[in-house]
Design a protein around this motif. Structure first.
Motif, PDB file in Angstrom:
ATOM      1  N   TYR A  73       0.889  -1.157   0.000  1.00  0.00           N
ATOM      2  CA  TYR A  73       0.000   0.000   0.000  1.00  0.00           C
ATOM      3  C   TYR A  73       0.926   1.205   0.000  1.00  0.00           C
ATOM      4  O   TYR A  73       1.659   1.439   0.959  1.00  0.00           O
ATOM      5  CB  TYR A  73      -0.906  -0.035   1.226  1.00  0.00           C
ATOM      6  N   VAL A  74       0.962   1.942  -1.124  1.00  0.00           N
ATOM      7  CA  VAL A  74       1.894   3.060  -1.275  1.00  0.00           C
ATOM      8  C   VAL A  74       1.135   4.378  -1.343  1.00  0.00           C
ATOM      9  O   VAL A  74       0.035   4.462  -1.884  1.00  0.00           O
ATOM     10  CB  VAL A  74       2.800   2.892  -2.529  1.00  0.00           C
ATOM     11  N   ARG A  75       1.769   5.392  -0.758  1.00  0.00           N
ATOM     12  CA  ARG A  75       1.222   6.744  -0.790  1.00  0.00           C
ATOM     13  C   ARG A  75       2.379   7.715  -0.944  1.00  0.00           C
ATOM     14  O   ARG A  75       3.449   7.505  -0.372  1.00  0.00           O
ATOM     15  CB  ARG A  75       0.481   7.069   0.508  1.00  0.00           C
ATOM     16  N   CYS A  76       2.169   8.767  -1.681  1.00  0.00           N
ATOM     17  CA  CYS A  76       3.158   9.820  -1.827  1.00  0.00           C
ATOM     18  C   CYS A  76       2.886  10.846  -0.718  1.00  0.00           C
ATOM     19  O   CYS A  76       1.802  11.418  -0.657  1.00  0.00           O
ATOM     20  CB  CYS A  76       3.049  10.469  -3.208  1.00  0.00           C
ATOM     21  N   VAL A  77       3.866  11.059   0.157  1.00  0.00           N
ATOM     22  CA  VAL A  77       3.664  11.966   1.287  1.00  0.00           C
ATOM     23  C   VAL A  77       4.334  13.322   1.072  1.00  0.00           C
ATOM     24  O   VAL A  77       4.077  14.267   1.815  1.00  0.00           O
ATOM     25  CB  VAL A  77       4.125  11.318   2.615  1.00  0.00           C
ATOM     26  N   LYS A  78       5.174  13.409   0.037  1.00  0.00           N
ATOM     27  CA  LYS A  78       5.797  14.691  -0.318  1.00  0.00           C
ATOM     28  C   LYS A  78       6.119  14.642  -1.799  1.00  0.00           C
ATOM     29  O   LYS A  78       6.696  13.660  -2.285  1.00  0.00           O
ATOM     30  CB  LYS A  78       7.071  14.911   0.496  1.00  0.00           C
ATOM     31  N   GLY A  79       5.720  15.682  -2.544  1.00  0.00           N
ATOM     32  CA  GLY A  79       5.994  15.706  -3.973  1.00  0.00           C
ATOM     33  C   GLY A  79       4.948  14.962  -4.774  1.00  0.00           C
ATOM     34  O   GLY A  79       3.772  14.921  -4.402  1.00  0.00           O
ATOM     35  N   ALA A  80       5.380  14.318  -5.881  1.00  0.00           N
ATOM     36  CA  ALA A  80       4.437  13.629  -6.767  1.00  0.00           C
ATOM     37  C   ALA A  80       5.173  12.580  -7.584  1.00  0.00           C
ATOM     38  O   ALA A  80       6.353  12.751  -7.914  1.00  0.00           O
ATOM     39  CB  ALA A  80       3.759  14.631  -7.706  1.00  0.00           C
ATOM     40  N   VAL A  81       4.453  11.498  -7.928  1.00  0.00           N
ATOM     41  CA  VAL A  81       5.011  10.434  -8.760  1.00  0.00           C
ATOM     42  C   VAL A  81       3.985   9.969  -9.781  1.00  0.00           C
ATOM     43  O   VAL A  81       2.776  10.108  -9.597  1.00  0.00           O
ATOM     44  CB  VAL A  81       5.468   9.196  -7.939  1.00  0.00           C
ATOM     45  N   PHE A  82       4.505   9.401 -10.842  1.00  0.00           N
ATOM     46  CA  PHE A  82       3.735   8.639 -11.822  1.00  0.00           C
ATOM     47  C   PHE A  82       4.017   7.201 -11.431  1.00  0.00           C
ATOM     48  O   PHE A  82       5.133   6.703 -11.591  1.00  0.00           O
ATOM     49  CB  PHE A  82       4.255   8.969 -13.222  1.00  0.00           C
ATOM     50  N   ASP A  83       3.036   6.536 -10.848  1.00  0.00           N
ATOM     51  CA  ASP A  83       3.197   5.205 -10.273  1.00  0.00           C
ATOM     52  C   ASP A  83       2.641   4.168 -11.237  1.00  0.00           C
ATOM     53  O   ASP A  83       1.574   4.374 -11.828  1.00  0.00           O
ATOM     54  CB  ASP A  83       2.436   5.147  -8.944  1.00  0.00           C
ATOM     55  N   VAL A  84       3.357   3.056 -11.395  1.00  0.00           N
ATOM     56  CA  VAL A  84       2.975   2.020 -12.360  1.00  0.00           C
ATOM     57  C   VAL A  84       2.970   0.660 -11.671  1.00  0.00           C
ATOM     58  O   VAL A  84       3.909   0.326 -10.936  1.00  0.00           O
ATOM     59  CB  VAL A  84       3.939   1.994 -13.562  1.00  0.00           C
ATOM     60  N   ILE A  85       1.913  -0.121 -11.948  1.00  0.00           N
ATOM     61  CA  ILE A  85       1.878  -1.515 -11.518  1.00  0.00           C
ATOM     62  C   ILE A  85       1.647  -2.393 -12.737  1.00  0.00           C
ATOM     63  O   ILE A  85       1.033  -1.966 -13.715  1.00  0.00           O
ATOM     64  CB  ILE A  85       0.805  -1.780 -10.434  1.00  0.00           C
ATOM     65  N   VAL A  86       2.168  -3.627 -12.665  1.00  0.00           N
ATOM     66  CA  VAL A  86       2.038  -4.588 -13.766  1.00  0.00           C
ATOM     67  C   VAL A  86       1.527  -5.904 -13.181  1.00  0.00           C
ATOM     68  O   VAL A  86       2.100  -6.425 -12.218  1.00  0.00           O
ATOM     69  CB  VAL A  86       3.392  -4.835 -14.473  1.00  0.00           C
ATOM     70  N   ASP A  87       0.475  -6.437 -13.767  1.00  0.00           N
ATOM     71  CA  ASP A  87      -0.107  -7.706 -13.341  1.00  0.00           C
ATOM     72  C   ASP A  87       0.785  -8.850 -13.821  1.00  0.00           C
ATOM     73  O   ASP A  87       0.974  -9.031 -15.018  1.00  0.00           O
ATOM     74  CB  ASP A  87      -1.514  -7.837 -13.928  1.00  0.00           C
TER      75      ASP A  87
END
Length: 193
Positions: A73-87
């Motif tokens: 379970y991921v959260r960005c707590v400062k700044g910003a990301v483009f987050d990717v998951i792959v099945d």
């Protein structure tokens, strides 16, 4: 919290439900009971923080093979990301499909990532931090990874990668490892109970 299942079965975005007043806001970011209500029996074995100084830093795409496969379970707590998951579940109708989510301190969104998924991100801002709750302890002998630029995935990263580890550039293309990947990621009832 507001749970929305993504098109990759078992993966959810989790938005916070902010309670605002003259002091600012308060929001719950994790509740075992609320996760369980969605069939997500997630217990935390490890918590981690990823700090990334430079915009364009890429981490991933990482995973652990069963029986050490992790939920995250991921959260960005400062700044910003483009987050990717792959099945990476061979029996899934969305095997090798990816999903991208914009996570930022501003939007407060989290991403629940099931077992047998790869995960990675690129930072969109300098000094970005991600918080991870992880359902299994790290097992170095079970580590795996996919190249972020693998043509079989076709991820369209929103900016050029400026910082990446040697390890993340050394992952082999899926075309070379798919047989092993499918074999090691196949559902095994004994490994998943």
């Amino acid at each position: 919290m507001i749970f929305v299942e993504t098109r990759l079965a078992g993966a959810y975005t989790v938005d916070i439900d902010r309670r605002e007043d003259n002091r600012g806001h308060f929001a719950r970011v994790f509740c075992g009971d609320e996760f369980s209500a969605y069939g997500l029996n997630f217990s935390v074995a490890q918590a981690s923080l990823s700090f990334n100084a430079k915009r364009g830093t890429l981490r991933g795409l990482h995973f652990q093979y069963p029986p050490a496969a992790e939920t995250k379970y991921v959260r960005c707590v400062k700044g910003a990301v483009f987050d990717v998951i792959v099945d990476l579940r061979p029996e899934s109708s969305t095997y090798l499909e990816h999903l991208s989510v914009h996570l930022s301190a501003e939007n407060g969104r989290g991403l629940y990532i099931p077992k047998r998924f790869a995960h990675g991100f690129v930072t969109l801002e300098e000094n970005t931090e991600l918080s991870y709750l992880i359902g299994a302890s790290h097992a170095p002998n079970a580590e795996g990874g996919l190249r972020y630029d693998d043509p079989m995935l076709g991820v369209e990263w929103p900016l050029a990668v400026h910082v990446i580890s040697e390890r993340d550039t050394a992952w082999k293309p899926i075309v070379e490892i798919e047989r092993q990947l499918k074999s090691r990621m196949s559902f095994n009832e004994a490994a998943y109970g």
